[in-house]
Design an enzyme around this catalytic site. Structure first.
Site, PDB file in Angstrom:
ATOM      1  N   GLU A   1      13.608 -10.074   7.133  1.00 30.14           N
ATOM      2  CA  GLU A   1      12.314 -10.237   6.495  1.00 30.14           C
ATOM      3  C   GLU A   1      11.269  -9.380   7.215  1.00 30.14           C
ATOM      4  OE1 GLU A   1      11.218 -11.500   3.841  1.00 30.14           O
ATOM      5  OE2 GLU A   1      12.849 -12.792   3.143  1.00 30.14           O
ATOM      6  N   CYS A   2      10.318  -8.870   6.458  1.00 30.59           N
ATOM      7  CA  CYS A   2       9.296  -7.993   7.021  1.00 30.59           C
ATOM      8  C   CYS A   2       8.187  -8.762   7.721  1.00 30.59           C
ATOM      9  CB  CYS A   2       8.681  -7.133   5.918  1.00 30.59           C
ATOM     10  SG  CYS A   2       7.710  -8.081   4.718  1.00 30.59           S
ATOM     11  N   GLY A   3       8.078 -10.049   7.487  1.00 28.47           N
ATOM     12  CA  GLY A   3       7.027 -10.846   8.108  1.00 28.47           C
ATOM     13  C   GLY A   3       6.166 -11.579   7.101  1.00 28.47           C
TER      14      GLY A   3
END
Length: 265
Positions: free
Chosen positions: A243-245
């Site tokens: 996940e990118c955040g």
């Protein structure tokens, strides 16, 4: 009497019973039907997008559901400052194609890469990836939501992307209370590609150059022979990162970023 699950607009916060009833209703619908329901029922609805294929498909579907752009959910683009030139070109192409104005948010106090590196240092993503994600994606996104009183956002997440997304539901509520609508949650990547081709949707030109998924230039490489998964090439060499955040625990990331800032002050 109207069920609370189908009030217009929905009253927040949603109870677990109301959320479950909504998902039971949305799960068998196709993406345009889910989006049509959302435009009618979800309060203060926006679309946050990095202009991946799924996000583009949602934009195209919405343009058909609500041809008047004034009735479409506004678009928010979180500019990390490290996107490929092709991604910035795609933003302009989408604006021109659909007659939309994209609202851009950048890391706090930063207009350029030089501004960001003066504040955080060069190649900060190599030293503290979680705090980097918070600074360039999560904090700008939260700032946008606060500025516009956003209650609901359309995402491009799909269950077939695997990892944390494997059990994705049409509508979810995150730790901040934000409603996240995942209209293409049940689609396979092949269905997304078929839609893009059939509707001549804009797409990132890097996808024709060996890239399978596009993020920041420093953490995206071309997918190699035998690479599995539609997100191959993202976060190369970091199998644990999926996940990118933007869809991780906001409060945990905020606390870590604050500790990092205090330690380096």
């Amino acid at each position: 009497m109207t069920s609370p699950a189908f009030a217009t607009p929905l009253e927040l916060p949603l109870s677990q019973e109301t959320l479950a009833a909504i998902n039971d209703h949305l799960r068998p619908l196709d993406p345009p039907q889910i989006l049509e329901w959302a435009v009618k029922h979800l309060p203060s609805l926006y679309q946050t997008t990095a202009f991946g294929l799924t996000g583009i498909v949602a934009i195209d579907m919405l343009s058909k559901i609500a041809p008047n752009t004034a009735n479409q959910p506004p678009l928010i683009f979180v500019d990390t400052l490290y996107h490929f030139p092709e991604t910035y070109a795609l933003v302009e192409e989408v604006e021109k194609r659909y007659g939309l104005k994209v609202t851009v948010y950048k890391p706090a106090g930063c207009e350029t890469v030089a501004d960001f590196e003066k504040k955080w240092g060069e190649r900060f993503w190599e030293r503290d990836e979680d705090t980097y994600d918070f600074a360039v994606k999560v904090e700008p996104g939260q700032r946008a939501y606060q500025d516009f009183n956003v209650c609901s956002v359309i995402t491009g997440r799909r269950a077939s992307q695997g990892a944390d997304r494997a059990s994705l539901q049409p509508l979810e509520v995150d730790a901040t209370g934000l409603l996240k609508l995942n209209p293409l949650f049940a689609w396979k990547f092949s269905q997304v590609e078929e839609y893009v081709k059939a509707n001549s949707c804009p797409r990132n030109k890097l996808l024709d150059q060996g890239y399978r998924s596009v993020g920041d230039w420093h953490s995206t490489i071309k997918s190699g022979a035998g690479d599995a998964g539609e997100r191959a090439g993202r976060w190369a060499g970091k199998a644990e990162k999926t996940e990118c955040g933007l869809h991780k625990d906001y409060f945990a990331m905020k606390a870590k970023a604050k500790a990092t800032q205090e330690a380096t002050a």
